[in-house]
Design an enzyme around this catalytic site. Structure first.
Site, PDB file in Angstrom:
ATOM      1  N   GLU A 185       0.805  -1.231   0.000  1.00 43.64           N
ATOM      2  CA  GLU A 185       0.000   0.000   0.000  1.00 43.64           C
ATOM      3  C   GLU A 185       0.837   1.281   0.000  1.00 43.64           C
ATOM      4  OE1 GLU A 185      -2.896  -0.347   3.177  1.00 43.64           O
ATOM      5  OE2 GLU A 185      -3.513  -2.331   2.508  1.00 43.64           O
ATOM      6  N   GLU A 302      -5.639 -10.868  -1.201  1.00 43.55           N
ATOM      7  CA  GLU A 302      -6.445 -10.687   0.016  1.00 43.55           C
ATOM      8  C   GLU A 302      -7.935 -10.764  -0.299  1.00 43.55           C
ATOM      9  OE1 GLU A 302      -5.204  -7.253   2.323  1.00 43.55           O
ATOM     10  OE2 GLU A 302      -3.094  -7.600   1.872  1.00 43.55           O
TER      11      GLU A 302
HETATM   12  O1  9MR Z   1      -6.855  -8.563   8.720  1.00 43.94           O
HETATM   13  C1  9MR Z   1      -5.913  -7.737   9.364  1.00 43.94           C
HETATM   14  C2  9MR Z   1      -6.434  -7.320  10.721  1.00 43.94           C
HETATM   15  O2  9MR Z   1      -6.573  -8.449  11.562  1.00 43.94           O
HETATM   16  C3  9MR Z   1      -5.492  -6.299  11.358  1.00 43.94           C
HETATM   17  O3  9MR Z   1      -6.063  -5.801  12.534  1.00 43.94           O
HETATM   18  C4  9MR Z   1      -5.212  -5.157  10.382  1.00 43.94           C
HETATM   19  C5  9MR Z   1      -4.162  -4.210  10.927  1.00 43.94           C
HETATM   20  O4  9MR Z   1      -2.941  -4.869  11.065  1.00 43.94           O
HETATM   21  O5  9MR Z   1      -4.739  -5.661   9.146  1.00 43.94           O
HETATM   22  C6  9MR Z   1      -5.632  -6.516   8.506  1.00 43.94           C
HETATM   23  O6  9MR Z   1      -5.077  -6.932   7.280  1.00 43.94           O
HETATM   24  C7  9MR Z   1      -4.856  -5.906   6.303  1.00 43.94           C
HETATM   25  C8  9MR Z   1      -3.594  -6.261   5.547  1.00 43.94           C
HETATM   26  O7  9MR Z   1      -2.541  -6.391   6.462  1.00 43.94           O
HETATM   27  C9  9MR Z   1      -3.273  -5.223   4.491  1.00 43.94           C
HETATM   28  N1  9MR Z   1      -4.403  -5.018   3.605  1.00 43.94           N
HETATM   29  C10 9MR Z   1      -5.676  -4.743   4.249  1.00 43.94           C
HETATM   30  C11 9MR Z   1      -5.979  -5.848   5.268  1.00 43.94           C
HETATM   31  C12 9MR Z   1      -7.340  -5.631   5.890  1.00 43.94           C
HETATM   32  O8  9MR Z   1      -7.339  -4.442   6.621  1.00 43.94           O
END
Ligand code: 9MR
Length: 393
Positions: A185, A302
């Site tokens: 990102e 994802e």
């Molecule tokens: O699914 C993840 C969630 O459990 C965490 O709290 C969050 C923050 O670390 O991140 C989520 O995963 C994200 C991923 O790392 C990057 N792309 C977006 C995902 C969903 O927010």
């Protein structure tokens, strides 16, 4: 009155075919029109004649593998270690284990001078024991940084800290990782004020755009055999935001390839939204082809489907979510550069969307291939069908 609640006259609404919304002397808002349009779209997707039948009993990982594809899902240690039923389904369905949170800075770096590999190692070992590939997410991301980060990292030491982090972590897992999300990102067209869309994260502020090249070069030096991925979101739809994001990401990939940066693949997050009707297969195909023409592989990293604005009825909702999965994957899997499809979780029992995108009616979200009782839903069938229909790699 705010802009998006502008009144629409009765005549105007009738012209738009919104008769059901127009009572005697009533007027409707733009929001009501949108909802009505949405309902019509949902109805179209929820076509009872649409057939989600699947041939045979094979798991998703087997169906994907039959086409030279990898299927897997993001997960966490606590889910696999405390929920045996979940772990059993996970091993059965997934060919690759994706670390949802355990290789993020906030977990790996409790203090500036300490690395805690314990949870990550547990996951790597789980994957190895069960004959699964292992995938690392993520080395560089502006979110979930440890508290100390803001106090410690500055313009003077940023490069050293970035290089040290990537070197240590990638070396630690060297030889065990199928692919790394090296940078996640970096582009955020909706909140960046730069023409290239780069997000003004701490690395960008301290090091400028070369932090991206640096991250990839450092990762390649630490493990020359793993696949290095640039991962990003908002690449799926024909909306002003996604159109701009695709252009910006493509430009970044071109720049990296031209300057010889060791970058091997693009990760398309694909957090789809069942209420977003602006899906344009032609534009998506073109984007995928452009990425492939740079010599890059593509992973859907994802995948899940936000169902928060769909009707509550489970039958209807599941059909719409499944349609979104199938329509998307049918387009994406036509592109031979796509080598993997990874969902962000496997079962509705554990999904970030339950907390991040809950439904107003509080009904549990139904976003992933398995329901919260670990039973396959139509979304599972949709994925199975998409794999079965995909051309062989
Ligand atoms: O699914 C993840 C969630 O459990 C965490 O709290 C969050 C923050 O670390 O991140 C989520 O995963 C994200 C991923 O790392 C990057 N792309 C977006 C995902 C969903 O927010």
């Amino acid at each position: 009155m705010s802009k998006n609640r502008r009144l629409v006259t009765r005549r105007h609404a009738l012209q738009l075919g919104l008769a059901s919304l127009v009572g005697v002397g009533a007027s409707v808002t733009v929001e009501a029109m949108r909802q009505n349009y949405q309902a019509q779209q949902n109805q179209a997707l929820d076509n009872p004649r649409r057939n989600f039948t699947v041939v045979g009993q094979n798991s998703l990982k087997k169906r994907a593998a039959a086409k030279g594809l990898i299927y897997g899902a993001a997960t966490e240690q606590v889910k696999l270690s405390s929920d045996i039923a979940f772990a059993t389904h996970y091993v059965q369905e997934c060919g690759i284990l994706v670390t949802e949170n355990q290789l993020k800075w906030i977990i790996l770096r409790p203090t500036p001078d300490r690395f805690d590999f314990t949870p990550g190692d547990w996951l790597a070992e789980f994957a190895r024991t069960h004959g699964m590939l292992f995938r690392g997410h993520t080395l560089v991301w502006e979110q979930v940084l440890p508290k100390w980060f803001g106090e410690v990292v500055n313009r003077q030491n940023a490069e050293k800290i970035l290089v040290e982090h990537i070197t240590e972590v990638v070396k630690h897992y060297s030889g065990k990782v199928h692919s790394w999300d090296v940078v996640n990102e970096a582009i955020a067209v909706s909140y960046s004020n730069r023409p290239d869309g780069l997000s003004l994260n701490p690395w960008m502020l301290f090091l400028g755009e070369s932090y991206i090249d640096l991250a990839f070069r450092t990762a390649a030096a630490a493990d020359p055999h793993t696949m290095l991925v640039y991962n990003d979101r908002w690449l799926d739809y024909d909306t002003p935001r996604d159109n701009a994001q695709r252009i910006a990401v493509l430009k970044l990939l071109e720049r990296l390839k031209t300057s010889g940066t060791p970058l091997h693949a693009l990760g398309i997050q694909a957090h789809l939204n069942a209420s977003e009707t602006r899906f344009n297969p032609k534009k998506l195909r073109k984007f995928l082809a452009d990425v492939a023409s740079l010599g890059l592989k593509i992973l859907v990293t994802e995948l899940d489907v936000i169902d928060k604005d769909l009707p509550k009825d489970i039958k209807v909702r599941d059909r719409i979510v499944a349609s979104v999965y199938e329509d998307y994957l049918n387009v994406v899997l036509d592109e031979k550069a796509v080598i993997a499809v990874l969902t962000w979780g496997l079962s509705d029992r554990y999904t970030w969307l339950a907390t991040y995108e809950p439904r107003k009616d509080r009904a549990p979200v139904r976003t992933l291939p398995l329901d919260s009782n670990l039973k396959p839903k139509l979304a599972w069938n949709a994925m199975a069908r998409a794999f079965d229909n995909a051309p062989k790699r």
